[in-house]
Scaffold this motif. Structure first.
Motif, PDB file in Angstrom:
ATOM      1  N   ARG A   2      34.419  19.587  31.257  1.00 30.97           N
ATOM      2  CA  ARG A   2      34.568  19.390  32.693  1.00 30.97           C
ATOM      3  C   ARG A   2      34.289  20.707  33.395  1.00 30.97           C
ATOM      4  N   GLN A   3      33.452  20.645  34.418  1.00 33.46           N
ATOM      5  CA  GLN A   3      33.190  21.825  35.231  1.00 33.46           C
ATOM      6  C   GLN A   3      34.392  22.069  36.130  1.00 33.46           C
ATOM      7  N   PRO A   4      34.829  23.316  36.248  1.00 35.68           N
ATOM      8  CA  PRO A   4      35.963  23.577  37.147  1.00 35.68           C
ATOM      9  C   PRO A   4      35.572  23.331  38.596  1.00 35.68           C
ATOM     10  N   GLU A   5      36.521  22.890  39.367  1.00 38.66           N
ATOM     11  CA  GLU A   5      36.307  22.678  40.802  1.00 38.66           C
ATOM     12  C   GLU A   5      36.152  24.042  41.479  1.00 38.66           C
ATOM     13  N   PRO A   6      35.396  24.109  42.578  1.00 38.11           N
ATOM     14  CA  PRO A   6      35.221  25.387  43.273  1.00 38.11           C
ATOM     15  C   PRO A   6      36.553  26.038  43.665  1.00 38.11           C
ATOM     16  N   GLU A   7      37.519  25.219  44.051  1.00 40.94           N
ATOM     17  CA  GLU A   7      38.830  25.767  44.427  1.00 40.94           C
ATOM     18  C   GLU A   7      39.524  26.415  43.227  1.00 40.94           C
ATOM     19  N   GLU A   8      39.345  25.855  42.044  1.00 42.84           N
ATOM     20  CA  GLU A   8      39.925  26.441  40.835  1.00 42.84           C
ATOM     21  C   GLU A   8      39.293  27.795  40.531  1.00 42.84           C
ATOM     22  N   VAL A   9      37.974  27.869  40.683  1.00 43.77           N
ATOM     23  CA  VAL A   9      37.260  29.125  40.448  1.00 43.77           C
ATOM     24  C   VAL A   9      37.716  30.173  41.455  1.00 43.77           C
ATOM     25  N   PHE A  10      37.808  29.780  42.714  1.00 47.42           N
ATOM     26  CA  PHE A  10      38.222  30.700  43.772  1.00 47.42           C
ATOM     27  C   PHE A  10      39.640  31.215  43.529  1.00 47.42           C
ATOM     28  N   LEU A  11      40.544  30.319  43.182  1.00 45.65           N
ATOM     29  CA  LEU A  11      41.927  30.719  42.917  1.00 45.65           C
ATOM     30  C   LEU A  11      42.011  31.654  41.717  1.00 45.65           C
ATOM     31  N   ALA A  12      41.270  31.352  40.656  1.00 47.10           N
ATOM     32  CA  ALA A  12      41.262  32.231  39.478  1.00 47.10           C
ATOM     33  C   ALA A  12      40.729  33.607  39.850  1.00 47.10           C
ATOM     34  N   TRP A  13      39.691  33.644  40.672  1.00 50.69           N
ATOM     35  CA  TRP A  13      39.132  34.912  41.125  1.00 50.69           C
ATOM     36  C   TRP A  13      40.173  35.701  41.922  1.00 50.69           C
ATOM     37  N   LEU A  14      40.873  35.028  42.837  1.00 53.75           N
ATOM     38  CA  LEU A  14      41.909  35.702  43.634  1.00 53.75           C
ATOM     39  C   LEU A  14      43.013  36.271  42.748  1.00 53.75           C
ATOM     40  N   MET A  15      43.404  35.513  41.740  1.00 54.60           N
ATOM     41  CA  MET A  15      44.470  35.971  40.847  1.00 54.60           C
ATOM     42  C   MET A  15      44.006  37.148  39.992  1.00 54.60           C
ATOM     43  N   TRP A  16      42.730  37.199  39.665  1.00 55.52           N
ATOM     44  CA  TRP A  16      42.179  38.275  38.847  1.00 55.52           C
ATOM     45  C   TRP A  16      42.011  39.552  39.648  1.00 55.52           C
ATOM     46  N   LEU A  17      41.773  39.423  40.951  1.00 52.98           N
ATOM     47  CA  LEU A  17      41.503  40.567  41.807  1.00 52.98           C
ATOM     48  C   LEU A  17      42.701  41.515  41.818  1.00 52.98           C
ATOM     49  N   PRO A  18      42.463  42.799  41.635  1.00 49.64           N
ATOM     50  CA  PRO A  18      43.580  43.757  41.694  1.00 49.64           C
ATOM     51  C   PRO A  18      44.283  43.702  43.048  1.00 49.64           C
ATOM     52  N   ALA A  19      45.568  43.958  43.054  1.00 54.00           N
ATOM     53  CA  ALA A  19      46.372  43.860  44.272  1.00 54.00           C
ATOM     54  C   ALA A  19      45.897  44.807  45.364  1.00 54.00           C
ATOM     55  N   ASP A  20      45.353  45.957  44.986  1.00 55.31           N
ATOM     56  CA  ASP A  20      44.925  46.934  45.985  1.00 55.31           C
ATOM     57  C   ASP A  20      43.453  46.787  46.384  1.00 55.31           C
ATOM     58  N   ALA A  21      42.791  45.740  45.926  1.00 61.60           N
ATOM     59  CA  ALA A  21      41.374  45.538  46.238  1.00 61.60           C
ATOM     60  C   ALA A  21      41.194  45.079  47.681  1.00 61.60           C
ATOM     61  N   ASP A  22      40.079  45.427  48.252  1.00 66.18           N
ATOM     62  CA  ASP A  22      39.718  44.942  49.579  1.00 66.18           C
ATOM     63  C   ASP A  22      39.138  43.545  49.388  1.00 66.18           C
ATOM     64  N   ARG A  23      39.928  42.551  49.714  1.00 68.68           N
ATOM     65  CA  ARG A  23      39.529  41.158  49.455  1.00 68.68           C
ATOM     66  C   ARG A  23      38.298  40.751  50.237  1.00 68.68           C
ATOM     67  N   GLN A  24      38.181  41.226  51.463  1.00 67.83           N
ATOM     68  CA  GLN A  24      37.014  40.861  52.273  1.00 67.83           C
ATOM     69  C   GLN A  24      35.729  41.417  51.668  1.00 67.83           C
ATOM     70  N   GLN A  25      35.738  42.668  51.251  1.00 70.82           N
ATOM     71  CA  GLN A  25      34.555  43.269  50.625  1.00 70.82           C
ATOM     72  C   GLN A  25      34.237  42.584  49.298  1.00 70.82           C
ATOM     73  N   ALA A  26      35.258  42.313  48.519  1.00 76.11           N
ATOM     74  CA  ALA A  26      35.049  41.659  47.226  1.00 76.11           C
ATOM     75  C   ALA A  26      34.469  40.258  47.420  1.00 76.11           C
ATOM     76  N   ALA A  27      34.966  39.547  48.415  1.00 74.70           N
ATOM     77  CA  ALA A  27      34.447  38.205  48.699  1.00 74.70           C
ATOM     78  C   ALA A  27      33.000  38.278  49.172  1.00 74.70           C
ATOM     79  N   ALA A  28      32.678  39.275  49.971  1.00 79.37           N
ATOM     80  CA  ALA A  28      31.296  39.447  50.435  1.00 79.37           C
ATOM     81  C   ALA A  28      30.365  39.710  49.257  1.00 79.37           C
ATOM     82  N   ARG A  29      30.826  40.476  48.281  1.00 78.14           N
ATOM     83  CA  ARG A  29      30.017  40.702  47.071  1.00 78.14           C
ATOM     84  C   ARG A  29      29.773  39.395  46.322  1.00 78.14           C
TER      85      ARG A  29
END
Length: 77
Positions: free
Chosen positions: A22-49
């Motif tokens: 089963r392919q993961p849903e886009p929301e699952e991928v996004f949530l996993a990415w958010l959880m992986w992102l370091p707490a001090d990361a600039d989320r807006q810049q990381a999302a733009a990348r």
């Protein structure tokens, strides 16, 4: 061949050889990415990348389009 089947190395004829993953849903991928992102990361810049990576991949379909929209919303602030 019989010995391989005995040890479970080949599927029996009654079972399918492979079950499609089963392919993961886009929301699952996004949530996993958010959880992986370091707490001090600039989320807006990381999302733009991530938006840039999706655009560069030329991925098409509903899943990549929805995932890109999730990242774009975060990147926009």
């Amino acid at each position: 061949m019989g010995q391989a089947r005995q040890f479970g190395l080949t599927p029996s004829p009654a079972r399918p050889a492979l079950v499609p993953r089963r392919q993961p849903e886009p929301e699952e991928v996004f949530l996993a990415w958010l959880m992986w992102l370091p707490a001090d990361a600039d989320r807006q810049q990381a999302a733009a990348r991530e938006v840039s990576r999706i655009d560069a991949s030329d991925a098409t379909g509903e899943g990549p389009t929805k995932l890109r929209a999730l990242f774009a919303d975060l990147a926009a602030g």
